[in-house]
Design an enzyme around this catalytic site. Structure first.
Site, PDB file in Angstrom:
ATOM      1  N   HIS A 151       0.831  -1.211   0.000  1.00 47.42           N
ATOM      2  CA  HIS A 151       0.000   0.000   0.000  1.00 47.42           C
ATOM      3  C   HIS A 151       0.861   1.255   0.000  1.00 47.42           C
ATOM      4  CE1 HIS A 151      -4.036  -1.698   1.374  1.00 47.42           C
ATOM      5  NE2 HIS A 151      -3.219  -2.748   1.465  1.00 47.42           N
ATOM      6  N   GLU A 215       3.369  -0.319   4.094  1.00 45.69           N
ATOM      7  CA  GLU A 215       3.113   1.070   3.689  1.00 45.69           C
ATOM      8  C   GLU A 215       4.420   1.641   3.153  1.00 45.69           C
ATOM      9  OE1 GLU A 215       0.321   2.592   3.567  1.00 45.69           O
ATOM     10  OE2 GLU A 215      -0.980   1.284   4.765  1.00 45.69           O
TER      11      GLU A 215
HETATM   12  O1  LIG Z   1      -3.436   6.426   4.670  1.00 45.59           O
HETATM   13  C1  LIG Z   1      -4.387   5.849   5.183  1.00 45.59           C
HETATM   14  O2  LIG Z   1      -5.156   6.414   5.980  1.00 45.59           O
HETATM   15  C2  LIG Z   1      -4.661   4.402   4.872  1.00 45.59           C
HETATM   16  C3  LIG Z   1      -3.528   3.688   4.196  1.00 45.59           C
HETATM   17  C4  LIG Z   1      -3.966   2.241   4.032  1.00 45.59           C
HETATM   18  O3  LIG Z   1      -4.635   1.942   3.082  1.00 45.59           O
HETATM   19  N1  LIG Z   1      -3.652   1.412   5.038  1.00 45.59           N
HETATM   20  C5  LIG Z   1      -4.231   0.113   5.157  1.00 45.59           C
HETATM   21  C6  LIG Z   1      -3.695  -0.573   6.378  1.00 45.59           C
HETATM   22  C7  LIG Z   1      -4.211  -1.989   6.504  1.00 45.59           C
HETATM   23  C8  LIG Z   1      -3.903  -2.650   7.855  1.00 45.59           C
HETATM   24  O4  LIG Z   1      -4.456  -2.198   8.867  1.00 45.59           O
HETATM   25  O5  LIG Z   1      -3.123  -3.622   7.880  1.00 45.59           O
HETATM   26  C9  LIG Z   1      -5.736   0.276   5.270  1.00 45.59           C
HETATM   27  O6  LIG Z   1      -6.181   1.216   5.949  1.00 45.59           O
HETATM   28  O7  LIG Z   1      -6.457  -0.532   4.690  1.00 45.59           O
HETATM   29 ZN    ZN Z   2      -4.079   1.243   1.075  1.00 47.18          ZN
END
Ligand SMILES: O=C(O)CCC(=O)N[C@@H](CCC(=O)O)C(=O)O
Ligand code: ZN
Length: 336
Positions: A151, A215
């Site tokens: 991501h 990330e």
């Molecule tokens: O920047 C953001 O607020 C979200 C970035 C993102 O997509 N992060 C994932 C993390 C997934 C996890 O918790 O493992 C999400 O929020 O889906």
């Molecule tokens: Zn994401």
């Protein structure tokens, strides 16, 4: 290059390939499974027993990881990268990728571990299909299972590249996998301490894979990712794919910051207010006593934890979903 190496082009055009299976000159088999889904299988004699799932584009506007997987696939299709691992490449949300949006109707990364069954629409169907593809890929016995879900984030970050490591009762986080992440350029890892509904949690919890959300920087449109430096990760992924990873040494964890979740901030209603500047970076520190958020019924989120930092603050999520995570540094991780 073999046509199936152009999975991204096919996905962006919404087309099925004419030939579903192709062989490289080295005998690597590429098999198109479904939209945005391609399996790569090395010749049996070269197979080292690792099953590697690489996913990107679960959020359609997070293009740097999609471009990274596209480069790896091109290299395999050209014969420049010679896999010893079996690999499943997944572009998570094709419709959202085509639109350049995080999602179409709802966030697909909130629909795993069965959540899609309580929902409907294109993302619920896709989450169900992704679970099925991953379960089928990880169904072979006696093999190592590894999943990286790649991501980029909505905002900048004080810690540019970090991983989220899912949680399961009675399962310890692996020191070896943390060392691998460090070698791949991750500066920090957030150790989760409860079940979750994201893709990596599904493959970790239900399919027994070592699984991570990575990330990698800030989300930008295709072709504008010079600011997202994935060189260390790309190098490591190539080594994992070719089975040439250097041994990890004793000091392999040095410099890796570990965090645990103090609290998840859940948005309960349309009255939810998050008291943070719009451009706040992930991992910004918040002082004890700070009023972080307010919601209906006089709910107040006040910082109580020393050294608390906020990640993924987002007041625009749907009611009932996570609007941010408060994390704290940890030194007493229980690692295997
Ligand atoms: O920047 C953001 O607020 C979200 C970035 C993102 O997509 N992060 C994932 C993390 C997934 C996890 O918790 O493992 C999400 O929020 O889906
Ligand atoms: Zn994401």
């Amino acid at each position: 290059m073999l046509a199936l190496g152009k999975l991204l082009e096919l996905t962006l055009a919404g087309r099925e390939p004419a030939e579903k299976t192709q062989l490289t000159v080295e005998g690597v088999r590429m098999r198109w499974l479904s939209e945005g889904a391609l399996e790569v299988r090395p010749p049996e004699a070269r197979d080292n027993g690792l099953d590697l799932l690489l996913s990107a584009g679960i959020h359609g506007n997070e293009t740097a990881p999609i471009e990274l997987l596209d480069r790896l696939l091109h290299d395999i299709a050209r014969g420049d990268l010679k896999p010893r691992a079996r690999i499943l490449f997944l572009f998570g949300n094709p419709e959202a990728i085509r639109k350049g949006e995080r999602f179409v109707e709802q966030d697909v990364n909130r629909l795993f571990n069965g959540r899609h069954e309580q929902s409907s629409g294109c993302e619920a169907l896709r989450a169900c299909e992704l679970e099925r593809l991953a379960a089928s890929f990880f169904s072979l016995p006696d093999r190592q299972r590894l999943h990286y879900d790649l991501h980029t984030a909505i905002r900048g970050s004080k810690i540019e590249q970090f991983a989220l490591y899912p949680w399961k009762e009675d399962r310890q986080h692996s020191r070896q996998e943390l060392a691998r992440l460090r070698a791949a350029g991750m500066e920090a890892v957030l150790l989760q301490n409860k079940p979750s509904i994201v893709f990596s949690s599904y493959t970790y919890d239900k399919l027994g894979a070592e699984a991570f959300t990575l990330e990698l920087g800030k989300a930008r449109p295709f072709g504008q990712n010079d600011g997202v430096n994935v060189s260390l990760l790309e190098k490591r992924l190539k080594q994992i794919i070719e089975g040439t990873e250097p041994e990890l040494t004793e000091d392999a964890l040095d410099g890796l910051q570990l965090y645990s979740v103090a609290r998840e901030i859940i948005k309960h209603s349309d009255s939810f207010r998050l008291n943070l500047p719009a451009d706040i970076e992930n991992f910004s520190e918040l002082e004890v006593g700070y009023l972080l958020a307010e919601d209906i019924a006089n709910t107040r989120w006040i910082i109580e934890e020393e050294g608390a930092r906020i990640i993924f603050p987002n007041p625009r999520v749907k009611n009932g979903l996570r609007a941010g995570i408060l994390v704290v540094p940890t030194t007493d991780a229980n690692l295997a």
